[in-house]
Scaffold this active site. Structure first.
Site, PDB file in Angstrom:
ATOM      1  N   HIS A 374       0.875  -1.185   0.000  1.00  0.00           N
ATOM      2  CA  HIS A 374       0.000   0.000   0.000  1.00  0.00           C
ATOM      3  C   HIS A 374       0.903   1.223   0.000  1.00  0.00           C
ATOM      4  O   HIS A 374       1.856   1.292   0.779  1.00  0.00           O
ATOM      5  CB  HIS A 374      -0.899  -0.014   1.243  1.00  0.00           C
ATOM      6  CG  HIS A 374      -1.999   0.996   1.164  1.00  0.00           C
ATOM      7  ND1 HIS A 374      -1.756   2.347   1.177  1.00  0.00           N
ATOM      8  CD2 HIS A 374      -3.347   0.859   1.049  1.00  0.00           C
ATOM      9  CE1 HIS A 374      -2.909   2.994   1.069  1.00  0.00           C
ATOM     10  NE2 HIS A 374      -3.892   2.118   0.991  1.00  0.00           N
ATOM     11  N   GLU A 387      -6.672   5.557   1.624  1.00  0.00           N
ATOM     12  CA  GLU A 387      -6.757   5.960   0.222  1.00  0.00           C
ATOM     13  C   GLU A 387      -7.850   7.020   0.027  1.00  0.00           C
ATOM     14  O   GLU A 387      -7.809   7.820  -0.905  1.00  0.00           O
ATOM     15  CB  GLU A 387      -7.123   4.716  -0.589  1.00  0.00           C
ATOM     16  CG  GLU A 387      -6.679   4.730  -2.006  1.00  0.00           C
ATOM     17  CD  GLU A 387      -6.506   3.303  -2.484  1.00  0.00           C
ATOM     18  OE1 GLU A 387      -7.344   2.461  -2.143  1.00  0.00           O
ATOM     19  OE2 GLU A 387      -5.525   3.035  -3.184  1.00  0.00           O
ATOM     20  N   HIS A 517       0.447  -4.841   2.653  1.00  0.00           N
ATOM     21  CA  HIS A 517      -0.934  -4.541   3.015  1.00  0.00           C
ATOM     22  C   HIS A 517      -1.874  -5.727   2.850  1.00  0.00           C
ATOM     23  O   HIS A 517      -2.615  -6.068   3.758  1.00  0.00           O
ATOM     24  CB  HIS A 517      -1.415  -3.365   2.181  1.00  0.00           C
ATOM     25  CG  HIS A 517      -2.748  -2.849   2.613  1.00  0.00           C
ATOM     26  ND1 HIS A 517      -3.014  -2.517   3.920  1.00  0.00           N
ATOM     27  CD2 HIS A 517      -3.895  -2.630   1.925  1.00  0.00           C
ATOM     28  CE1 HIS A 517      -4.273  -2.107   4.022  1.00  0.00           C
ATOM     29  NE2 HIS A 517      -4.829  -2.175   2.825  1.00  0.00           N
TER      30      HIS A 517
END
Ligand code: ADP
Length: 591
Positions: A374, A387, A517
């Site tokens: 990530h 995000e 992630h």
């Protein structure tokens, strides 16, 4: 047997060996102490004398619900019982555990008692023989993360008697940490917002493109086609997700989140857990499944253990919902040695147990080498910066003060671009307007993760950029704000998350870099969540859902699809297992 964990965010938690007395008796002190928790002070009150700790009460804490709060609930009692500060930290809640211990030390010291008196390990007794116990259920579910809790509720709604095993002291797994939202297509919430271009076919196409076409197309179609029903079902159990936005790697608006913008994972885990309790579902915490039992080629239960018992659990069907292996460095580096020194956002229970147990009974795996980095992980604490921050308008800049990629490209592309920048890191930039609209952003600031400034120049200086970088940064921000006004990012072709510019002071920056992630690979399943063996056949009675499975996300998971994966396939697993068990019961009756 153990009870379901009750969530108690910010609550006052009291534990006492004797009846609480606030007036100190002879030689006893009643003092408070403070430790540094994950989100501010943890304040405890201790009643003790030179030889004995009588009670410890947590007066104040603001720890992560379901993680730190578990330490706040359990450690004081353990310390009182052991008459020692040196009890084991709660796995996954080290910061809170340490904060409680520090606070107890401070309280004792303030009261004139030397804390080292209680710094003795509890005398280690010879490990007691574990008691053997046999249990029965229609469906045994291994793992109480998002997929396991969803499957448990669904199977119970179908009339099955369910038993859930969770090896950690708390429910939630990695799901608890999901910060963005749940991607869904063709939902009533999209319709209400006039989002008409984000249907099932677009969702499938973007998920396949995001996964580099490595995904299992049947599983992707199953996820997309069932996503709208899944979101309705969540609303029916008291967990509506009415807010809709775009996410990394998608141009359409699929990302559904709670009304107040709070992180989706903690919200859903709490709601699912509460609903499971309402249904009377039994969840055994601190209980680890170790082996799948097979009878005549069919899964027929599991072996499991806790500190005191060895369980043989007979069941008509087994659902593996054990999550991924993003905390198992041996397993990850056996597929990708370059990950040896990476940080991981995964909770410590993400060790791939379900995959290993399934392989033992012949299950096939897919895409095990597909491990996602990530791009926005705060390295000091391995905390993920959501995000959604970029979906709401944040951008990424490098140490030279310049943007360097489409900030909302897929996670693998953004991570790769970051690793090419000076130092292999970047900064995520946002403004006060974004903070006012996003609970997570506020949280990052409160946790001390962000630099800030009243002007772009001041922020850049506080980020430690050099003179040239400061100038570049101010120019970068102006260019970006103009791009938002024009609706076109000529530099990098970003085409979503451009509804708001970054012009409201103060401005903020968090230094981030890629971290491990999500493990996209795992157990091979069919669209009914039946586990497939290495010969391509179904293993009867064995089902799997969530991050423990492979194929849904292919070579790269799109933000928001993990939650969709665990809700959709968790529901299917619950239904499939319940139907399998009732079918077997009917066949028995007919025989
Ligand atoms: P998903 O999103 O697929 O539900 P999570 O990571 O949220 O994945 O949840 C998986 C859960 O399974 C975690 O809470 C983890 O501690 C639990 N778990 C993993 N291995 C075992 C095991 N051997 N026995 C019991 N629980 C397990």
């Amino acid at each position: 047997m153990k009870s379901v964990l009750a969530f108690a965010a910010g609550a006052i938690l009291a534990v006492s060996a004797a009846a609480m007395s606030f007036a100190a008796e002879d030689g006893r002190i009643v003092e408070t102490g403070v430790g540094q928790g994950i989100d501010g002070d943890v304040v405890v009150q201790v009643e003790a004398d030179e030889n004995t700790i009588y009670s410890i009460e947590v007066l104040e804490q603001n720890e992560t619900p379901g993680i730190g709060t578990v330490a706040a609930e359990t450690l004081p009692g353990q310390m009182v019982e052991a008459n020692s500060i040196l009890v084991d930290n709660v796995a996954g809640a080290t910061v809170t555990s340490t904060a409680i211990k520090d606070a107890v030390r401070e309280a004792l010291t303030k009261g004139g008692i030397d804390p080292s008196v209680f710094e003795v390990e509890a005398a280690s007794e010879a490990p007691a023989e574990k008691t053997e116990e046999t249990l029965e259920a229609d469906v045994v579910i291994v793992g109480a993360g998002g997929a396991g809790l969803t499957a448990a509720v669904r199977a119970t709604q179908e009339g099955a008697k369910v038993l859930v095993l969770e090896k950690m002291p708390m429910v939630g797994g990695n799901s608890l940490k999901a910060s963005g939202g749940m991607n869904c297509a063709g939902t009533k919430f999209q319709e209400a917002l006039d989002i008409t271009d984000s249907g099932v076919e677009e969702f499938i196409e973007e998920t396949m493109n995001g996964g580099h076409q490595l995904n299992d197309p049947e599983l992707v179609r199953t996820m997309a086609e069932n996503s709208s029903d899944a979101v309705d079902w969540l609303e029916s159990i008291g967990a509506p997700l009415p807010k809709v936005a775009a996410t990394g790697g998608t141009t359409h608006k699929y990302l559904h989140s709670p009304e107040d913008g709070s992180p989706v994972g903690a919200y859903l885990v709490e709601k699912l857990n509460a609903y499971a309790q309402e249904l009377g579902i039994e969840i055994m915490l601190n209980t680890k499944a170790t082996k799948i039992l097979m009878e005549d080629g069919c899964a027929a239960g599991v072996l499991a253990e806790d500190d005191e018992h060895e369980y043989t659990i007979h069941a008509g069907a087994v659902i593996l919902a054990t999550g991924g292996f993003g905390a198992n460095f041996d397993l990850m580096t056996s597929f990708n040695p370059s990950l040896a020194n990476a940080v991981t956002t995964n909770h410590p229970g993400a060790t791939g147990d379900g995959i290993l147990m399934a392989e033992e009974v012949g299950a096939a795996t897919v895409d095990m080498e597909q491990i996602q980095l990530h791009p926005t992980v705060y390295q000091a604490t391995s905390m993920l910066v959501s995000e959604k921050m970029r979906s709401l308008g944040a951008i990424l800049v490098n140490q030279e003060g310049k943007r360097f990629c489409n900030d909302l490209a897929t996670r693998d592309a953004v991570s790769a671009a970051e690793l090419e920048q000076t130092g292999g890191y970047a900064y995520i930039i946002f403004d006060q307007n974004l903070v006012d609209n996003n609970a997570s952003a506020k949280d990052y600031i409160e946790k001390g993760m962000a630099s800030s400034g009243e002007t772009y120049e001041e922020l850049a200086q506080n980020m430690g950029l050099d003179e040239e970088g400061v100038k570049n940064f101010a120019a970068t921000m102006d260019t970006w704000n103009n791009a938002v006004a024009a609706g076109v990012d000529e530099e990098f072709g970003r085409n979503n998350g451009m509804d708001a510019d970054l012009s409201t002071a103060p401005y903020y920056a968090i230094q981030i870099a890629p971290g491990i992630h999500h493990t996209m690979g795992g157990i091979k399943i069919d669209p009914q969540t039946e586990v497939i063996n290495t010969e391509g056949e179904v293993i009867p009675g064995l089902f799997a859902a969530g991050e423990t499975t492979g194929g849904v996300h292919g070579g790269n998971r799109i933000g928001g699809n993990a939650v969709c994966d665990f809700v959709v396939f968790g529901r299917i697993a619950g239904l499939s297992a319940a139907e399998y068990v009732s079918g077997a019961a009917q066949a028995d009756e007919a025989a």
